[in-house]
Write an enzyme that holds these catalytic residues in place. Sequence first.
Site, PDB file in Angstrom:
ATOM      1  N   GLY A   1     -15.772  11.478   1.441  1.00 18.74           N
ATOM      2  CA  GLY A   1     -15.266  10.532   0.876  1.00 18.74           C
ATOM      3  C   GLY A   1     -15.249   9.163   1.579  1.00 18.74           C
ATOM      4  O   GLY A   1     -14.642   8.557   1.588  1.00 18.74           O
TER       5      GLY A   1
ATOM      6  N   ARG B   1       0.749  -1.487   0.273  1.00 21.21           N
ATOM      7  CA  ARG B   1       0.223  -0.025  -0.121  1.00 21.21           C
ATOM      8  C   ARG B   1       0.706   1.694   0.076  1.00 21.21           C
ATOM      9  O   ARG B   1       0.868   2.163  -0.335  1.00 21.21           O
ATOM     10  CB  ARG B   1      -1.166   0.042   1.439  1.00 21.21           C
ATOM     11  CG  ARG B   1      -2.091  -0.714   1.051  1.00 21.21           C
ATOM     12  CD  ARG B   1      -2.715  -1.302   1.950  1.00 21.21           C
ATOM     13  NE  ARG B   1      -3.581  -0.222   3.015  1.00 21.21           N
ATOM     14  CZ  ARG B   1      -4.522   0.253   4.180  1.00 21.21           C
ATOM     15  NH1 ARG B   1      -3.697  -0.965   4.587  1.00 21.21           N
ATOM     16  NH2 ARG B   1      -4.652   1.350   3.959  1.00 21.21           N
TER      17      ARG B   1
ATOM     18  N   SER C   1     -17.810   6.268   4.177  1.00 23.19           N
ATOM     19  CA  SER C   1     -18.820   5.120   4.061  1.00 23.19           C
ATOM     20  C   SER C   1     -19.977   5.353   5.641  1.00 23.19           C
ATOM     21  O   SER C   1     -20.855   5.734   5.179  1.00 23.19           O
ATOM     22  CB  SER C   1     -18.613   3.605   4.165  1.00 23.19           C
ATOM     23  OG  SER C   1     -18.049   3.314   4.732  1.00 23.19           O
TER      24      SER C   1
ATOM     25  N   HIS D   1      -6.278   7.801  11.761  1.00 21.89           N
ATOM     26  CA  HIS D   1      -5.616   6.709  11.741  1.00 21.89           C
ATOM     27  C   HIS D   1      -4.142   5.765  11.730  1.00 21.89           C
ATOM     28  O   HIS D   1      -3.294   4.890  11.700  1.00 21.89           O
ATOM     29  CB  HIS D   1      -6.381   5.267  10.910  1.00 21.89           C
ATOM     30  CG  HIS D   1      -7.630   5.594  11.273  1.00 21.89           C
ATOM     31  ND1 HIS D   1      -9.125   5.494   9.912  1.00 21.89           N
ATOM     32  CD2 HIS D   1      -8.834   6.144  12.255  1.00 21.89           C
ATOM     33  CE1 HIS D   1     -10.435   5.638  10.777  1.00 21.89           C
ATOM     34  NE2 HIS D   1      -9.826   6.103  12.267  1.00 21.89           N
TER      35      HIS D   1
HETATM   36  C1  BV8 Z   1     -12.217   2.077  18.544  1.00 22.30           C
HETATM   37  C2  BV8 Z   1      -6.165   2.083   9.605  1.00 22.30           C
HETATM   38  C3  BV8 Z   1     -12.023   1.546  20.454  1.00 22.30           C
HETATM   39  C4  BV8 Z   1      -5.802   0.844   9.237  1.00 22.30           C
HETATM   40  C5  BV8 Z   1      -7.999   2.714   9.546  1.00 22.30           C
HETATM   41  C6  BV8 Z   1     -15.287  -4.687  18.042  1.00 22.30           C
HETATM   42  C7  BV8 Z   1     -13.562  -4.272  18.820  1.00 22.30           C
HETATM   43  C8  BV8 Z   1     -13.252  -3.398  18.834  1.00 22.30           C
HETATM   44  C9  BV8 Z   1     -13.711  -2.388  18.218  1.00 22.30           C
HETATM   45  C10 BV8 Z   1     -14.812  -2.650  17.424  1.00 22.30           C
HETATM   46  C11 BV8 Z   1     -15.128  -3.165  17.177  1.00 22.30           C
HETATM   47  N1  BV8 Z   1     -16.369  -3.382  16.662  1.00 22.30           N
HETATM   48  C12 BV8 Z   1     -16.412  -2.867  16.274  1.00 22.30           C
HETATM   49  C13 BV8 Z   1     -15.397  -1.774  16.237  1.00 22.30           C
HETATM   50  C14 BV8 Z   1     -15.430  -0.165  16.225  1.00 22.30           C
HETATM   51  C15 BV8 Z   1     -14.171  -0.107  15.532  1.00 22.30           C
HETATM   52  C16 BV8 Z   1     -14.717  -0.335  13.660  1.00 22.30           C
HETATM   53  O1  BV8 Z   1     -15.567   1.039  14.053  1.00 22.30           O
HETATM   54  N2  BV8 Z   1     -15.361  -0.854  13.014  1.00 22.30           N
HETATM   55  C17 BV8 Z   1     -16.263  -1.092  11.724  1.00 22.30           C
HETATM   56  C18 BV8 Z   1     -15.229  -1.425  10.543  1.00 22.30           C
HETATM   57  C19 BV8 Z   1     -17.333  -1.644  11.678  1.00 22.30           C
HETATM   58  N3  BV8 Z   1     -13.854   0.729  15.441  1.00 22.30           N
HETATM   59  C20 BV8 Z   1     -12.411   0.645  15.898  1.00 22.30           C
HETATM   60  O2  BV8 Z   1     -11.716  -0.338  15.913  1.00 22.30           O
HETATM   61  C21 BV8 Z   1     -11.584   2.173  16.178  1.00 22.30           C
HETATM   62  N4  BV8 Z   1     -10.972   2.103  17.311  1.00 22.30           N
HETATM   63  O3  BV8 Z   1     -13.284   1.884  18.470  1.00 22.30           O
HETATM   64  O4  BV8 Z   1     -11.064   2.242  19.576  1.00 22.30           O
HETATM   65  C22 BV8 Z   1     -12.169  -0.134  21.134  1.00 22.30           C
HETATM   66  C23 BV8 Z   1     -11.115   0.074  21.651  1.00 22.30           C
HETATM   67  C24 BV8 Z   1     -11.048  -1.672  21.771  1.00 22.30           C
HETATM   68  C25 BV8 Z   1     -12.352  -2.360  22.458  1.00 22.30           C
HETATM   69  C26 BV8 Z   1     -13.156  -1.869  22.165  1.00 22.30           C
HETATM   70  C27 BV8 Z   1     -13.250  -0.694  21.601  1.00 22.30           C
HETATM   71  C28 BV8 Z   1     -10.183   1.965  14.540  1.00 22.30           C
HETATM   72  C29 BV8 Z   1     -10.693   1.664  13.381  1.00 22.30           C
HETATM   73  C30 BV8 Z   1      -9.759   2.295  13.083  1.00 22.30           C
HETATM   74  C31 BV8 Z   1      -9.235   1.236  11.706  1.00 22.30           C
HETATM   75  N5  BV8 Z   1      -8.043   1.799  11.084  1.00 22.30           N
HETATM   76  N6  BV8 Z   1      -7.415   2.659   8.708  1.00 22.30           N
HETATM   77  C32 BV8 Z   1      -5.056   0.380   7.622  1.00 22.30           C
HETATM   78  O5  BV8 Z   1      -5.612   1.383   6.323  1.00 22.30           O
HETATM   79  O6  BV8 Z   1      -4.865  -0.387   7.432  1.00 22.30           O
HETATM   80  S1  BV8 Z   1      -9.736   2.068   9.046  1.00 22.30           S
HETATM   81  C33 BV8 Z   1      -9.869   2.244   7.893  1.00 22.30           C
HETATM   82  O7  BV8 Z   1     -11.188   2.502   7.648  1.00 22.30           O
HETATM   83  C34 BV8 Z   1      -8.652   3.207   6.667  1.00 22.30           C
HETATM   84  O8  BV8 Z   1      -8.831   4.057   7.195  1.00 22.30           O
HETATM   85  C35 BV8 Z   1      -9.988   4.726   6.344  1.00 22.30           C
HETATM   86  O9  BV8 Z   1     -10.110   5.787   5.766  1.00 22.30           O
HETATM   87  C36 BV8 Z   1     -11.520   3.556   7.067  1.00 22.30           C
HETATM   88  C37 BV8 Z   1     -12.927   4.452   6.695  1.00 22.30           C
HETATM   89  O10 BV8 Z   1     -13.685   3.695   5.571  1.00 22.30           O
HETATM   90  P1  BV8 Z   1     -14.114   4.905   4.546  1.00 22.30           P
HETATM   91  O11 BV8 Z   1     -12.580   5.716   4.365  1.00 22.30           O
HETATM   92  O12 BV8 Z   1     -14.875   5.135   5.249  1.00 22.30           O
HETATM   93  O13 BV8 Z   1     -13.752   4.279   3.420  1.00 22.30           O
HETATM   94  P2  BV8 Z   1     -14.830   3.322   2.482  1.00 22.30           P
HETATM   95  O14 BV8 Z   1     -13.705   2.364   1.873  1.00 22.30           O
HETATM   96  O15 BV8 Z   1     -15.713   2.439   3.806  1.00 22.30           O
HETATM   97  O16 BV8 Z   1     -15.922   4.299   2.284  1.00 22.30           O
HETATM   98  C38 BV8 Z   1     -15.003   4.933   0.718  1.00 22.30           C
HETATM   99  C39 BV8 Z   1     -16.232   6.105   0.397  1.00 22.30           C
HETATM  100  O17 BV8 Z   1     -15.629   7.230  -0.479  1.00 22.30           O
HETATM  101  C40 BV8 Z   1     -17.714   5.836  -0.165  1.00 22.30           C
HETATM  102  O18 BV8 Z   1     -18.640   6.131   0.323  1.00 22.30           O
HETATM  103  C41 BV8 Z   1     -18.073   6.022  -1.299  1.00 22.30           C
HETATM  104  O19 BV8 Z   1     -19.000   5.845  -2.094  1.00 22.30           O
HETATM  105  C42 BV8 Z   1     -17.152   6.658  -1.451  1.00 22.30           C
HETATM  106  N7  BV8 Z   1     -16.330   7.188  -2.909  1.00 22.30           N
HETATM  107  C43 BV8 Z   1     -15.895   6.347  -4.102  1.00 22.30           C
HETATM  108  N8  BV8 Z   1     -15.288   7.218  -4.647  1.00 22.30           N
HETATM  109  C44 BV8 Z   1     -15.566   8.371  -4.561  1.00 22.30           C
HETATM  110  C45 BV8 Z   1     -15.884   8.049  -3.374  1.00 22.30           C
HETATM  111  N9  BV8 Z   1     -15.922   9.634  -2.532  1.00 22.30           N
HETATM  112  C46 BV8 Z   1     -15.282  10.081  -3.171  1.00 22.30           C
HETATM  113  N10 BV8 Z   1     -15.163  10.372  -4.698  1.00 22.30           N
HETATM  114  C47 BV8 Z   1     -14.710   9.673  -4.995  1.00 22.30           C
HETATM  115  N11 BV8 Z   1     -13.984   9.472  -6.273  1.00 22.30           N
END
Ligand code: BV8
Length: 251
Positions: free
Chosen positions: A190, A67, A192, A116
Amino acid sequence: MVQAVRALRPARCVVVATGAGMSRDSGIPTFRDALTGVWAHYDPDELATEAAFRRNPARVFGWYLWRRRLVRAAVPHAGYHALVALERIVPELVVVTQNVDGLHRRVGQSRVVELHGSLERFSCLAARHPFPPDQVATPDAEGECEPPRCHRCGAPVRPDVVWFGEMLPQEATAAAWEWSTRCDAMLVVGTSGLVQPAAQLPLVARGAGAVVIEVNPEPTEISAAAHITCRGPAGAVLPALVAALTERERP
Ligand code: BV8
């Protein structure tokens, strides 16, 4: 678009919250895009965890180096430069990004909060001792790559990104929340809105009285919190928005 310009014109403090879609027009797949090549059958949510790294450090480390290679080859699109131009129009502007690709910094955005972490930074698994990024060689081909060992404690080196299940950096989180409660307008570009706690920011801004504007070709989890929606790609919408704002700026 006209509504967005009307909302941004009087704004004195603007937060631009960006997600992976911001980098799509620079050829970087979004987080939900299907991964390609050797990574095709992995789910990023699984690879981006400490457990995955402990289970198979070479696979996870190799994915991050692939990446980083992709990102270094990427060219920031006109939307990135539009946000730099926006800094000259809006008295106070900050970009709060979920992305780890460093593209906002690369184009010279003055204020960037990286929620992040970054693909360009490394630290060790045991104690987060920083590891010099120039000592992390970029492999020629995609594939697994054994991580180096920390010079101080010998633990495996990991990317300095926030994995799922990990807390976000204290300082960045506090800054992001502070700006979101202070801003007059928030541009959400950008994302979700699936990943927490970053997805709370538009709600925080709206709750504090800011106008929330979504820039995304698709409806998202954030759309309900947006007062204004610009359905389109960041690479086209942001330059048009800033051009319209600059227009009326001319005497
Ligand atoms: C936390 C770095 C407290 C790494 C990333 C169980 C246990 C623990 C936590 C959880 C759990 N269940 C849920 C959680 C919370 C979890 C979470 O949110 N999970 C989700 C999946 C349900 N979050 C965490 O764990 C966070 N920490 O909660 O700590 C905690 C601690 C311990 C125990 C409990 C709680 C940490 C989250 C950080 C994860 N790391 N990145 C890496 O990159 O490898 S997140 C990763 O996804 C990227 O950074 C990315 O940016 C991010 C989010 O996704 P989006 O940016 O929204 O991207 P996505 O692909 O989803 O969407 C793209 C969008 O762009 C779409 O809408 C599309 O339509 C649009 N698009 C497409 N083309 C275009 C466009 N827009 C504009 N122009 C275009 N041309």
